[in-house]
Design a protein around this motif. Structure first.
Motif, PDB file in Angstrom:
ATOM      1  N   ARG A  16       0.849  -1.191   0.000  1.00 34.14           N
ATOM      2  CA  ARG A  16       0.000   0.000   0.000  1.00 34.14           C
ATOM      3  C   ARG A  16       0.886   1.242   0.000  1.00 34.14           C
ATOM      4  O   ARG A  16       2.092   1.161   0.181  1.00 34.14           O
ATOM      5  CB  ARG A  16      -0.930  -0.023   1.211  1.00 34.14           C
ATOM      6  N   GLU A  17       0.263   2.384  -0.181  1.00 30.16           N
ATOM      7  CA  GLU A  17       1.011   3.640  -0.205  1.00 30.16           C
ATOM      8  C   GLU A  17       1.704   3.864   1.140  1.00 30.16           C
ATOM      9  O   GLU A  17       1.091   3.684   2.189  1.00 30.16           O
ATOM     10  CB  GLU A  17       0.039   4.791  -0.478  1.00 30.16           C
ATOM     11  N   ARG A  21       4.862  11.256   5.437  1.00 27.32           N
ATOM     12  CA  ARG A  21       5.420  12.300   4.579  1.00 27.32           C
ATOM     13  C   ARG A  21       6.754  12.751   5.158  1.00 27.32           C
ATOM     14  O   ARG A  21       7.013  12.577   6.348  1.00 27.32           O
ATOM     15  CB  ARG A  21       4.495  13.520   4.535  1.00 27.32           C
ATOM     16  N   VAL A  84       4.349  13.801  -3.368  1.00 26.17           N
ATOM     17  CA  VAL A  84       4.626  12.430  -3.796  1.00 26.17           C
ATOM     18  C   VAL A  84       5.516  11.683  -2.797  1.00 26.17           C
ATOM     19  O   VAL A  84       5.298  10.511  -2.522  1.00 26.17           O
ATOM     20  CB  VAL A  84       5.297  12.441  -5.193  1.00 26.17           C
ATOM     21  N   ARG A  86       7.012   9.891   0.039  1.00 24.75           N
ATOM     22  CA  ARG A  86       6.493   9.233   1.242  1.00 24.75           C
ATOM     23  C   ARG A  86       7.420   8.085   1.623  1.00 24.75           C
ATOM     24  O   ARG A  86       8.164   7.576   0.790  1.00 24.75           O
ATOM     25  CB  ARG A  86       5.094   8.683   0.998  1.00 24.75           C
ATOM     26  N   GLU A  88       7.818   4.634   4.728  1.00 22.25           N
ATOM     27  CA  GLU A  88       7.286   3.882   5.859  1.00 22.25           C
ATOM     28  C   GLU A  88       8.225   2.724   6.167  1.00 22.25           C
ATOM     29  O   GLU A  88       8.795   2.121   5.266  1.00 22.25           O
ATOM     30  CB  GLU A  88       5.893   3.339   5.542  1.00 22.25           C
ATOM     31  N   HIS A  95       9.635   0.998   2.825  1.00 22.51           N
ATOM     32  CA  HIS A  95       8.931   1.319   1.579  1.00 22.51           C
ATOM     33  C   HIS A  95       9.042   2.817   1.350  1.00 22.51           C
ATOM     34  O   HIS A  95       8.718   3.608   2.226  1.00 22.51           O
ATOM     35  CB  HIS A  95       7.474   0.893   1.718  1.00 22.51           C
ATOM     36  N   ARG A  97       8.494   6.092  -1.724  1.00 20.61           N
ATOM     37  CA  ARG A  97       7.994   6.550  -3.020  1.00 20.61           C
ATOM     38  C   ARG A  97       8.478   7.976  -3.174  1.00 20.61           C
ATOM     39  O   ARG A  97       8.321   8.793  -2.277  1.00 20.61           O
ATOM     40  CB  ARG A  97       6.471   6.492  -3.063  1.00 20.61           C
ATOM     41  N   SER A 105       8.899   3.790  -6.715  1.00 15.47           N
ATOM     42  CA  SER A 105       8.491   3.169  -5.463  1.00 15.47           C
ATOM     43  C   SER A 105       9.460   2.033  -5.190  1.00 15.47           C
ATOM     44  O   SER A 105       9.747   1.233  -6.084  1.00 15.47           O
ATOM     45  CB  SER A 105       7.055   2.641  -5.583  1.00 15.47           C
TER      46      SER A 105
END
Length: 172
Positions: A16-17, A21, A84, A86, A88, A95, A97, A105
């Protein structure tokens, strides 16, 4: 069957995204860095343009394109990049992006992490920001998070170091 809140994380969770931020001050940092680069490029462009005695029409067109591209990079890039960019970290992967024209990504399993580095250049220090580079056992290269608050970056380095030290595997 385990309740949903007790379920272990899966690879699907990492797809997932990313949730976090970067620091909002990253916009000013990126804008300042882009402006410095634009000033250098424009100074060279104008020096060459005005030193050449006979300028064909296409030389003027190239200068106009360079000026417009510099304006777009300074004005638009930082805001788009902030929207854009991000990141985590969970207990199985990191992860990220990022990008503003080309979006990238990256997901790196924590058992593949070899090193965790932080960097804080001169301009970043002015904005109290830092970047983190996570080197993995991958030919795709490192995973970078640029524009973190300096304190948050230090905490993230410590967290990643703790997680990867406790993760089984040899990161190769």
């Amino acid at each position: 069957m385990q309740p949903e809140h007790d379920a272990p994380r899966t690879v699907h969770d990492s797809l997932r995204e990313p949730a976090n931020r970067v620091c909002p001050r990253a916009v000013a940092y990126w804008r300042t860095s882009a402006a410095i680069g634009a000033v250098i490029v424009l100074a060279i462009t104008f020096a060459v343009y005005f030193l050449v005695p006979a300028r064909p029409w296409w030389a003027t067109a190239i200068v106009v394109v360079i000026v417009l591209a510099s304006i777009v990079e300074v004005a638009a890039m930082p805001t788009i990049r902030y929207r854009v960019h991000r990141w985590e970290v969970n207990d199985i992967a990191i992860h990220t992006r990022d990008g503003w024209i080309n979006l990238e990504s990256r997901i790196a399993p924590l058992n593949r992490v070899q090193t965790v580095d932080s960097e804080q250049g001169a301009i970043m220090r002015l904005f109290n920001l830092a970047s983190i580079t996570v080197t993995t056992a991958s030919s795709a290269g490192s995973v970078d998070i640029v524009g973190l608050d300096a304190d948050e970056a230090r905490e993230l380095v410590a967290t990643l170091t703790t997680i990867t030290a406790a993760t089984e595997g040899d990161a190769t």
